[in-house]
Motif scaffolding. Structure first.
Motif, PDB file in Angstrom:
ATOM      1  N   ALA A   1       0.813  -1.224   0.000  1.00 20.95           N
ATOM      2  CA  ALA A   1       0.000   0.000   0.000  1.00 20.95           C
ATOM      3  C   ALA A   1       0.842   1.267   0.000  1.00 20.95           C
ATOM      4  CB  ALA A   1      -0.939  -0.001   1.198  1.00 20.95           C
ATOM      5  N   PHE A   2       1.944   1.278   0.771  1.00 22.30           N
ATOM      6  CA  PHE A   2       2.738   2.496   0.878  1.00 22.30           C
ATOM      7  C   PHE A   2       3.447   2.826  -0.434  1.00 22.30           C
ATOM      8  CE2 PHE A   2       5.999  -0.640   1.643  1.00 22.30           C
ATOM      9  CZ  PHE A   2       7.175  -0.079   1.175  1.00 22.30           C
ATOM     10  N   LEU A   3       3.632   1.820  -1.315  1.00 19.88           N
ATOM     11  CA  LEU A   3       4.197   2.076  -2.634  1.00 19.88           C
ATOM     12  C   LEU A   3       3.106   2.326  -3.661  1.00 19.88           C
ATOM     13  CD1 LEU A   3       7.102  -0.543  -2.966  1.00 19.88           C
ATOM     14  CD2 LEU A   3       7.309   1.927  -2.727  1.00 19.88           C
ATOM     15  N   GLY A   4       2.073   1.495  -3.627  1.00 23.50           N
ATOM     16  CA  GLY A   4       0.994   1.603  -4.610  1.00 23.50           C
ATOM     17  C   GLY A   4       0.301   2.943  -4.594  1.00 23.50           C
ATOM     18  N   GLU A   5       0.184   3.557  -3.400  1.00 29.02           N
ATOM     19  CA  GLU A   5      -0.518   4.838  -3.308  1.00 29.02           C
ATOM     20  C   GLU A   5       0.234   5.961  -4.015  1.00 29.02           C
ATOM     21  OE1 GLU A   5       1.157   6.662   0.938  1.00 29.02           O
ATOM     22  OE2 GLU A   5      -0.901   5.935   0.811  1.00 29.02           O
ATOM     23  N   LYS A   6       1.544   5.773  -4.226  1.00 27.07           N
ATOM     24  CA  LYS A   6       2.355   6.815  -4.864  1.00 27.07           C
ATOM     25  C   LYS A   6       2.378   6.694  -6.384  1.00 27.07           C
ATOM     26  CE  LYS A   6       5.441   7.582  -0.931  1.00 27.07           C
ATOM     27  NZ  LYS A   6       4.910   8.927  -0.648  1.00 27.07           N
ATOM     28  N   VAL A   7       1.800   5.616  -6.924  1.00 24.20           N
ATOM     29  CA  VAL A   7       1.815   5.402  -8.375  1.00 24.20           C
ATOM     30  C   VAL A   7       0.518   5.929  -8.976  1.00 24.20           C
ATOM     31  CG1 VAL A   7       1.985   3.707 -10.233  1.00 24.20           C
ATOM     32  CG2 VAL A   7       3.258   3.363  -8.098  1.00 24.20           C
ATOM     33  N   PRO A   8       0.572   6.953  -9.827  1.00 26.20           N
ATOM     34  CA  PRO A   8      -0.665   7.501 -10.418  1.00 26.20           C
ATOM     35  C   PRO A   8      -1.280   6.532 -11.411  1.00 26.20           C
ATOM     36  CG  PRO A   8       1.262   8.508 -11.433  1.00 26.20           C
ATOM     37  CD  PRO A   8       1.780   7.655 -10.298  1.00 26.20           C
ATOM     38  N   GLU A   9      -2.605   6.602 -11.530  1.00 28.76           N
ATOM     39  CA  GLU A   9      -3.308   5.759 -12.483  1.00 28.76           C
ATOM     40  C   GLU A   9      -2.972   6.175 -13.911  1.00 28.76           C
ATOM     41  OE1 GLU A   9      -5.156   3.221 -11.785  1.00 28.76           O
ATOM     42  OE2 GLU A   9      -5.548   3.443  -9.629  1.00 28.76           O
ATOM     43  N   ALA A  10      -2.861   5.186 -14.791  1.00 32.01           N
ATOM     44  CA  ALA A  10      -2.669   5.474 -16.215  1.00 32.01           C
ATOM     45  C   ALA A  10      -4.010   5.867 -16.832  1.00 32.01           C
ATOM     46  CB  ALA A  10      -2.106   4.249 -16.923  1.00 32.01           C
ATOM     47  N   LYS A  11      -4.017   6.889 -17.685  1.00 32.23           N
ATOM     48  CA  LYS A  11      -5.249   7.365 -18.311  1.00 32.23           C
ATOM     49  C   LYS A  11      -5.047   7.519 -19.807  1.00 32.23           C
ATOM     50  CE  LYS A  11      -6.898   9.791 -14.196  1.00 32.23           C
ATOM     51  NZ  LYS A  11      -7.388  11.060 -13.633  1.00 32.23           N
ATOM     52  N   ALA A  12      -6.152   7.393 -20.550  1.00 29.41           N
ATOM     53  CA  ALA A  12      -6.086   7.564 -22.008  1.00 29.41           C
ATOM     54  C   ALA A  12      -5.669   8.985 -22.343  1.00 29.41           C
ATOM     55  CB  ALA A  12      -7.452   7.251 -22.619  1.00 29.41           C
ATOM     56  N   LEU A  13      -4.836   9.120 -23.371  1.00 26.95           N
ATOM     57  CA  LEU A  13      -4.344  10.442 -23.753  1.00 26.95           C
ATOM     58  C   LEU A  13      -5.410  11.232 -24.503  1.00 26.95           C
ATOM     59  CD1 LEU A  13      -0.717   9.618 -24.957  1.00 26.95           C
ATOM     60  CD2 LEU A  13      -1.423  10.615 -22.775  1.00 26.95           C
ATOM     61  N   LEU A  14      -5.478  12.517 -24.215  1.00 26.86           N
ATOM     62  CA  LEU A  14      -6.409  13.400 -24.916  1.00 26.86           C
ATOM     63  C   LEU A  14      -5.953  13.595 -26.362  1.00 26.86           C
ATOM     64  CD1 LEU A  14      -6.823  16.254 -22.267  1.00 26.86           C
ATOM     65  CD2 LEU A  14      -8.508  14.501 -22.829  1.00 26.86           C
ATOM     66  N   PRO A  15      -6.880  13.582 -27.319  1.00 26.31           N
ATOM     67  CA  PRO A  15      -6.503  13.907 -28.703  1.00 26.31           C
ATOM     68  C   PRO A  15      -6.222  15.399 -28.844  1.00 26.31           C
ATOM     69  CG  PRO A  15      -8.884  13.605 -28.518  1.00 26.31           C
ATOM     70  CD  PRO A  15      -8.303  13.258 -27.169  1.00 26.31           C
ATOM     71  N   VAL A  16      -5.162  15.735 -29.548  1.00 29.41           N
ATOM     72  CA  VAL A  16      -4.765  17.133 -29.725  1.00 29.41           C
ATOM     73  C   VAL A  16      -4.598  17.412 -31.210  1.00 29.41           C
ATOM     74  CG1 VAL A  16      -3.066  18.916 -29.179  1.00 29.41           C
ATOM     75  CG2 VAL A  16      -3.565  17.122 -27.505  1.00 29.41           C
ATOM     76  N   ASN A  17      -5.389  18.348 -31.740  1.00 28.87           N
ATOM     77  CA  ASN A  17      -5.301  18.737 -33.157  1.00 28.87           C
ATOM     78  C   ASN A  17      -5.290  20.260 -33.267  1.00 28.87           C
ATOM     79  OD1 ASN A  17      -5.611  16.008 -34.464  1.00 28.87           O
ATOM     80  ND2 ASN A  17      -7.522  16.073 -33.274  1.00 28.87           N
ATOM     81  N   PRO A  18      -4.224  20.901 -32.813  1.00 25.63           N
ATOM     82  CA  PRO A  18      -4.184  22.374 -32.802  1.00 25.63           C
ATOM     83  C   PRO A  18      -4.065  22.952 -34.201  1.00 25.63           C
ATOM     84  CG  PRO A  18      -2.057  21.482 -32.174  1.00 25.63           C
ATOM     85  CD  PRO A  18      -2.975  20.313 -32.319  1.00 25.63           C
ATOM     86  N   GLY A  19      -4.539  24.190 -34.327  1.00 26.08           N
ATOM     87  CA  GLY A  19      -4.421  24.901 -35.592  1.00 26.08           C
ATOM     88  C   GLY A  19      -3.107  25.673 -35.655  1.00 26.08           C
ATOM     89  N   SER A  20      -2.979  26.488 -36.705  1.00 30.13           N
ATOM     90  CA  SER A  20      -1.784  27.303 -36.880  1.00 30.13           C
ATOM     91  C   SER A  20      -2.113  28.746 -36.486  1.00 30.13           C
ATOM     92  CB  SER A  20      -1.313  27.246 -38.330  1.00 30.13           C
ATOM     93  OG  SER A  20      -0.194  28.053 -38.527  1.00 30.13           O
ATOM     94  N   HIS A  21      -1.294  29.317 -35.612  1.00 30.76           N
ATOM     95  CA  HIS A  21      -1.575  30.668 -35.116  1.00 30.76           C
ATOM     96  C   HIS A  21      -0.305  31.514 -35.152  1.00 30.76           C
ATOM     97  CE1 HIS A  21      -5.366  29.020 -33.758  1.00 30.76           C
ATOM     98  NE2 HIS A  21      -4.729  28.130 -33.023  1.00 30.76           N
ATOM     99  N   GLU A  22      -0.528  32.821 -35.213  1.00 32.39           N
ATOM    100  CA  GLU A  22       0.605  33.749 -35.270  1.00 32.39           C
ATOM    101  C   GLU A  22       1.356  33.797 -33.947  1.00 32.39           C
ATOM    102  OE1 GLU A  22       0.870  38.235 -36.467  1.00 32.39           O
ATOM    103  OE2 GLU A  22      -0.482  37.217 -37.866  1.00 32.39           O
ATOM    104  N   LYS A  23       0.608  33.855 -32.853  1.00 30.51           N
ATOM    105  CA  LYS A  23       1.234  33.882 -31.532  1.00 30.51           C
ATOM    106  C   LYS A  23       1.704  32.469 -31.174  1.00 30.51           C
ATOM    107  CE  LYS A  23      -1.101  37.820 -29.385  1.00 30.51           C
ATOM    108  NZ  LYS A  23      -1.924  38.254 -28.236  1.00 30.51           N
ATOM    109  N   ARG A  24       2.932  32.396 -30.647  1.00 30.54           N
ATOM    110  CA  ARG A  24       3.490  31.094 -30.294  1.00 30.54           C
ATOM    111  C   ARG A  24       4.143  31.149 -28.923  1.00 30.54           C
ATOM    112  NH1 ARG A  24       7.574  29.580 -34.833  1.00 30.54           N
ATOM    113  NH2 ARG A  24       7.915  31.840 -34.806  1.00 30.54           N
ATOM    114  N   VAL A  25       4.047  30.038 -28.228  1.00 32.41           N
ATOM    115  CA  VAL A  25       4.716  29.907 -26.933  1.00 32.41           C
ATOM    116  C   VAL A  25       5.435  28.562 -26.896  1.00 32.41           C
ATOM    117  CG1 VAL A  25       3.004  31.313 -25.711  1.00 32.41           C
ATOM    118  CG2 VAL A  25       2.733  28.826 -25.790  1.00 32.41           C
ATOM    119  N   ILE A  26       6.458  28.483 -26.067  1.00 35.78           N
ATOM    120  CA  ILE A  26       7.090  27.196 -25.770  1.00 35.78           C
ATOM    121  C   ILE A  26       6.472  26.675 -24.478  1.00 35.78           C
ATOM    122  CG2 ILE A  26       9.214  26.059 -25.026  1.00 35.78           C
ATOM    123  CD1 ILE A  26      10.769  27.916 -26.860  1.00 35.78           C
TER     124      ILE A  26
END
Length: 413
Positions: A145-170
């Motif tokens: 339990a003391f180890l298992g509680e520190k391991v986060p659950e795996a989750k499905a990745l969100l789909p990402v389809n961003p557009g093209s924009h003039e403003k950019r950030v890193i």
């Protein structure tokens, strides 16, 4: 405070800086009222004023025994005392300087030193940390339990389809966050895309250096800082900002000029730090179109690195309220949750007591979800509760999607 610095130390640049910080302290003791460890132990040496005296003795004698060193190590570096201090004592910087001195490094117990080295070797290396995390997630049902509680659950990745924009950030992904909660970065990418801001990632993002630096691996930490600066600096003119969603990493990036003072990379460090923004700073005046008809009752834990370190207390609250989320009152919101980077591993007993104290305040009014802004806080708090704990941008993304309806927080990510 009067000081008499040891002759072997007085000519060091960082020690002269520490001496000036010590002299600014007027011994008023206001800091003890907001120190999490002092509130629990009641020991003056577990408060900022007591630790300042220990550091004064260290700088005057150039030696420190394990018992007083344990009091320094028990500090969370939450900087709540800095928010309270009427004299503006830079306590966090003072402690960093003390931890850099050889005397503080040689006196640590062997077991503590080994754990520190192991963390510094594994966590900043995605090629090692990610496979170990995946193995832990696979074995989670059979782990103690003391180890298992520190391991986060795996989750499905969100789909990402961003557009093209003039403003950019890193967008900096973070060592732990990109592995443990990658949907935070994906949610931020989508939210910024909705604001016509394009997100770019570094091709081979290195660690910001915070882990090594705060575990007394100052030399390695500074090397990592220089490498990340060299990755970002040539692109500064082409971007609006360097965005950090993990407030602990963001604070370290903003502190680069102080950490690298006198270093050949100081000028570049100042230029990079000047463009670092927490994601809340970019979204604070932006409309987020939440599509749910349900009232989400949330308790917010503002990380110490955000409210005390970056002085951005109240910014996330404004964004969430403007998005229609009901924020519940939380007592003693200035107190640390006990995560503090690797503190939950290096100081497990104190960390657990602080976590339980924080969760008691956060869950007093039975929220639907607990929100925070730092990966360490998120994972640490989740170990003590069945209430979903999320980065606040994940919830905003979830509520801004078509068909959200009455889905419970956290159900889609």
């Amino acid at each position: 405070m009067q000081t008499s610095i040891h002759t072997d130390l007085k000519d060091l640049l960082q020690v002269r800086e520490a001496d000036a910080i010590l002299r600014s302290c007027v011994h008023c003791g206001f800091c003890t009222a907001t120190c999490p460890t002092y509130q629990i132990t009641g020991d003056e040496l577990d408060g900022p004023r007591g630790r300042i005296y220990l550091i004064k003795n260290l700088l005057e004698e150039n030696v420190i025994d394990r018992k007083p060193l344990a009091h320094l190590d028990r500090c969370l570096t939450c900087r709540s005392c800095e928010t309270t201090c009427p004299s503006g004592v830079q306590y966090g910087r003072l402690l960093d300087i003390a931890r850099e001195l050889p005397a503080t490094r040689v006196n640590r117990p062997v077991t503590q030193a080994l754990i520190s080295h192991l963390l510094r070797f594994v966590v900043p290396r995605p090629g090692i940390f990610l496979p170990l995390l995946r193995l832990g997630q696979f074995l989670k049902p059979v782990l103690p339990a003391f180890l298992g509680e520190k391991v986060p659950e795996a989750k499905a990745l969100l789909p990402v389809n961003p557009g093209s924009h003039e403003k950019r950030v890193i967008l900096l992904q973070g060592c732990v966050q990109r592995a443990a909660t990658p949907n935070v970065n994906r949610a931020i990418t989508i939210l910024l895309d909705q604001q016509n801001i394009a997100v770019e990632y570094l091709a081979s993002e290195g660690c910001c250096g915070a882990l090594d630096y705060h575990l007394s691996g100052h030399k390695t930490g500074k090397q990592r800082m220089r490498r990340l600066i060299d990755q970002i600096y040539p692109r500064l003119d082409d971007i609006e900002a360097i965005v950090s969603s993990a407030s602990g990493c963001g604070l370290t990036l903003k502190d680069y000029p102080d950490i690298l003072k006198g270093d050949p990379s100081e000028t570049k460090a100042r230029a990079v730090a000047g463009k670092v923004r927490d994601i809340s700073e970019l979204l604070v005046d932006k409309p987020i179109n939440c599509r749910t008809n349900e009232v989400i009752r949330a308790a917010l834990h503002t990380p110490c690195s955000l409210q005390h370190g970056q002085n951005l207390n109240g910014v996330i609250e404004k964004i969430l309220k403007n998005s229609g989320i009901e924020l519940l009152p939380v007592k003693n919101g200035h107190l640390c949750c006990g995560s503090a980077g690797t503190y939950s591993i290096m100081q497990p007993d104190m960390s657990r007591r602080l976590r339980d104290q924080k969760l008691g305040a956060l869950q007093e009014y039975q929220p639907d979800v607990i929100l925070t802004a730092n990966i360490g806080c998120q994972l640490h708090l989740q170990t003590g509760t069945k209430t979903p704990v999320m980065h606040w941008t994940e919830l905003l993304h979830q509520l801004s999607q078509p068909g959200t309806g009455g889905s419970p927080p956290g159900s889609s990510t």
